[in-house]
Structure formats: C-alpha cells, structure tokens
Scaffold this active site. Structure first.
Site, mmCIF file in Angstrom:
data_model
loop_
_atom_site.group_PDB
_atom_site.id
_atom_site.type_symbol
_atom_site.label_atom_id
_atom_site.label_comp_id
_atom_site.label_asym_id
_atom_site.label_seq_id
_atom_site.Cartn_x
_atom_site.Cartn_y
_atom_site.Cartn_z
ATOM 1 N N TYR A 184 6.516 10.346 -8.870
ATOM 2 C CA TYR A 184 8.100 10.746 -9.032
ATOM 3 C C TYR A 184 9.072 10.148 -8.345
ATOM 4 O O TYR A 184 8.905 8.954 -7.806
ATOM 5 C CB TYR A 184 8.271 12.308 -8.253
ATOM 6 C CG TYR A 184 8.300 12.159 -6.603
ATOM 7 C CD1 TYR A 184 7.196 11.795 -5.766
ATOM 8 C CD2 TYR A 184 9.490 12.383 -6.016
ATOM 9 C CE1 TYR A 184 7.384 11.501 -4.515
ATOM 10 C CE2 TYR A 184 9.678 12.075 -4.679
ATOM 11 C CZ TYR A 184 8.708 11.943 -3.889
ATOM 12 O OH TYR A 184 9.033 11.953 -2.602
ATOM 13 N N LYS A 212 5.180 5.343 -5.515
ATOM 14 C CA LYS A 212 5.819 6.823 -5.046
ATOM 15 C C LYS A 212 5.182 7.774 -5.704
ATOM 16 O O LYS A 212 5.620 8.466 -6.708
ATOM 17 C CB LYS A 212 7.342 6.921 -5.436
ATOM 18 C CG LYS A 212 8.293 7.703 -4.678
ATOM 19 C CD LYS A 212 9.623 7.362 -4.839
ATOM 20 C CE LYS A 212 10.699 8.524 -4.492
ATOM 21 N NZ LYS A 212 10.322 9.131 -3.078
ATOM 22 N N GLU A 236 8.347 2.897 8.435
ATOM 23 C CA GLU A 236 9.284 3.614 7.761
ATOM 24 C C GLU A 236 9.250 4.996 8.195
ATOM 25 O O GLU A 236 8.312 5.321 8.871
ATOM 26 C CB GLU A 236 9.547 3.520 6.058
ATOM 27 C CG GLU A 236 7.961 4.123 5.541
ATOM 28 C CD GLU A 236 8.198 4.031 4.217
ATOM 29 O OE1 GLU A 236 8.919 4.200 3.310
ATOM 30 O OE2 GLU A 236 6.904 3.818 3.655
ATOM 31 N N ARG A 249 11.594 1.718 -10.817
ATOM 32 C CA ARG A 249 10.761 1.904 -9.812
ATOM 33 C C ARG A 249 9.654 2.937 -10.280
ATOM 34 O O ARG A 249 8.534 2.855 -9.976
ATOM 35 C CB ARG A 249 11.513 2.608 -8.371
ATOM 36 C CG ARG A 249 10.550 2.684 -7.245
ATOM 37 C CD ARG A 249 11.073 2.785 -5.881
ATOM 38 N NE ARG A 249 11.881 4.194 -5.922
ATOM 39 C CZ ARG A 249 12.460 4.389 -4.826
ATOM 40 N NH1 ARG A 249 12.691 3.706 -3.760
ATOM 41 N NH2 ARG A 249 12.996 5.636 -4.828
HETATM 42 N N1 PMP Z 1 10.314 5.858 2.225
HETATM 43 C C1 PMP Z 1 9.621 7.068 1.718
HETATM 44 C C2 PMP Z 1 8.492 7.286 2.154
HETATM 45 C C3 PMP Z 1 10.350 7.839 0.985
HETATM 46 O O1 PMP Z 1 9.764 9.006 0.364
HETATM 47 C C4 PMP Z 1 11.682 7.480 0.788
HETATM 48 C C5 PMP Z 1 12.509 8.740 -0.214
HETATM 49 N N2 PMP Z 1 12.440 8.250 -1.651
HETATM 50 C C6 PMP Z 1 12.462 6.395 1.222
HETATM 51 C C7 PMP Z 1 11.813 5.579 1.737
HETATM 52 C C8 PMP Z 1 13.655 5.869 0.786
HETATM 53 O O2 PMP Z 1 13.853 5.610 -0.448
HETATM 54 P P1 PMP Z 1 15.105 5.730 -1.425
HETATM 55 O O3 PMP Z 1 16.229 5.109 -0.815
HETATM 56 O O4 PMP Z 1 14.888 5.144 -2.827
HETATM 57 O O5 PMP Z 1 15.547 7.172 -1.436
#
Ligand code: PMP
Length: 296
Positions: A33, A151, A184, A52
């Site tokens: 997703y 993702k 993260e 992505r």
């Molecule tokens: N890390 C994880 C595990 C996430 O789920 C997200 C949210 N998509 C992010 C980082 C941040 O990614 P983005 O800046 O593309 O929203």
C-alpha cells in the site's frame, strides 16, 4: 470516512466496497500500500509514491492491475466522487481472491482499493509541544527476513511496537534493528540533532525510505545543515539537542520526550517545517499551472 471507495474497476459506495474473506491480503497480509496527502486537490509527490508502490509490488512479485496513468485517474476519480480537496488517500493492492494456500498463483486478479478521507489536521498543540516516544523492545524486522522497504500489508512488527508505546502512554515507538541500532518509528522516520549535525538512520539500517524523509534530507542539504545518515545507538538519541519524526501525514513532528530524556521543540524542526510547507505550496501551484488536469 469517505462515502465512495474505488474498488477494482470503479468507484462504489463505501458500504458496498467489500473484499472476500478469501482475499490473500486478509488471509496472509499479502499485498502492498501507499498513503498520500492531498493539498488543495493535488496529490503531493504522487510520482514518488507511485514509484515506491511499483517497487513494493515488484519486490513481492505482484502485478499492479493498472498502469501509472490509470492509477492517477482512479485516485482523482475517488477524490472527485468524495468532493475532497484536503485529504489523505490510501491505495492498497492485495494479491487478491484465491483458495487457502501461500501460492500467489492461487490468486488470479489482484484486489485494487483506494480509500480517501478528509484530512483532519493533527492538534496544533502536538506541533507546539512535541510528542513523546519510547524505544520499543520489539525489534524492527531484519531486512534480510522482510525488507522494511516493502511497504506491505503485513504490519504486525510495527503494531507490536505501537502497543508498547500505548502501554507506556507514548505517541510513537522507535524500533531498533537486530544489531541494536536506531531504525524508525512505527509509521515515521526519525531525525535528531547532535552537536549541530542533523542525523537520521541510514536506509541500510533497515527502514522504509520515507518520501518525507527524502524531502527533508534534500531541504536540509539545500539549507546548508550538516547531515549524517548512518548507524546510531539509543544513547545518541537520548543525548540529542532536538528530535523529530517525519511522515506524509504528520510532515515534520517535533518530539518532546524519548523514554526519560526530554527535549525542547527546536529551531531545526521549525526551519525545515517552514521550508516543507513552502515546497508543498510550490508543488501545488506548479501542478495547477500545468493546465487542464485530472482534479478539475
Ligand atoms: N516508516 C514506516 C514504517 C512507515 O509506515 C512510514 C509511513 N508510510 C514512514 C516510515 C514514513 O514514510 P512517508 O514519509 O513516505 O510517509
């Protein structure tokens, strides 16, 4: 909740947007997703998100059942059907309906879903005062086992850390990798300032390379802020002068606490957030300036 959902071939009322119990997204978390933010009718960094999405799809051997222009049309059709101009949009592609069994070949057609909802801004107090984090005892998936760059619909790793955060009355949890390095948050990327250097865990630590993270890194470099992507330990974070997290919906969110360590909302986050907003405005006017478009 939006009133209309895009399901496979078109927009249907949300109440009729049903997916089979045999869908492998439901049975096995087999799917991918993207979450995107819509500002004044324009999906921000749409090409980056779709790139992505395609990377995630390719890493799990899934064929997205539409080409890029088709996905864009479907996204804007969903936004229009719901009359949304400031929204978040979630695009999900699962392996689809199939009999029980792990073999992706059991599923003939992927399931394609777009959900769009009005964007409810985070309380301004969070941006003013910062959020609290914990470092979870749950470790981030080993990238050699399940690459965080996919993702995927399989979010239990992050959910377990989120449960830890909730139990500790914290807003977000930071996960360490198997080697004990910072990675993260459960839905965000991590930044901190140490001795004037903006630090963020490297992609090689096993993180999702957030689209917001990439933009923030670019903004920092352009502003002459010294940046270090690398391997960091919890002590580096505790000893930081400033901490913030980033994602598509929060943008740049300051952090006031990590476990017992306290932080004040700092000027690096403020500066970058101002620039981020500027970037959003520029992007939206540029897209609108391109003339007759999908969102009119
Ligand atoms: N890390 C994880 C595990 C996430 O789920 C997200 C949210 N998509 C992010 C980082 C941040 O990614 P983005 O800046 O593309 O929203």
């Amino acid at each position: 909740m939006g009133h209309f959902v895009y399901l496979n071939d078109g927009v249907v009322p949300a109440a009729e947007a049903k997916v089979s119990v045999f869908d492998h997204g439901f049975l096995y978390g087999d799917g991918i997703y993207e979450t995107m933010r819509v500002y004044d009718g324009v999906v921000f960094l749409l090409d980056e998100h779709l790139q992505r999405l395609c990377r995630s799809a390719s890493l799990i051997g899934l064929d997205v059942p539409k080409d890029i222009p088709g996905i864009k049309r479907a996204l804007y059709e969903t936004l229009r059907a719901n009359g949304l101009r400031n929204a978040y949009v979630r695009l999900t592609v699962s392996r689809g309906y199939g009999q029980i069994g792990l073999d992706p070949g059991l599923c003939k057609e992927p399931t394609f879903v777009i959900i769009a909802n009005e964007f409810k801004p985070y309380p301004s107090a969070l941006y003013e005062n910062g959020i609290s984090l914990i470092i979870a005892s749950t470790r981030r998936n080993l990238k050699e086992a399940l690459d965080p760059q996919i993702k995927s619909l399989n979010f239990l790793n992050n959910i377990l850390a989120k449960i830890e955060a909730q139990r500790a009355d914290a807003y977000e949890a930071v996960l360490l990798n198997a080697a004990g390095h910072l990675t993260e948050g459960t839905i965000s990327n991590l930044f901190f300032v140490k001795e004037g250097v903006l630090c963020t865990p490297a992609v090689e630590c096993g993180i999702l390379d957030g689209i917001t993270r990439a933009l923030v890194v670019g903004l920092a470099v352009r502003s002459g802020i010294e940046l270090r992507e690398g391997e960091f330990l919890p002590g580096d974070l505790y000893g930081a002068s400033e901490v913030f997290v980033t994602n598509t919906t929060m943008e740049i969110m300051p952090v006031s606490r990590v476990d017992a360590a306290r932080f004040t909302v700092g000027h690096v986050a403020g500066l970058l957030h101002t620039q981020y907003r500027h970037e959003v405005n520029g992007y939206v006017s540029e897209k609108k300036g391109e003339g007759p478009s999908l969102w009119q």
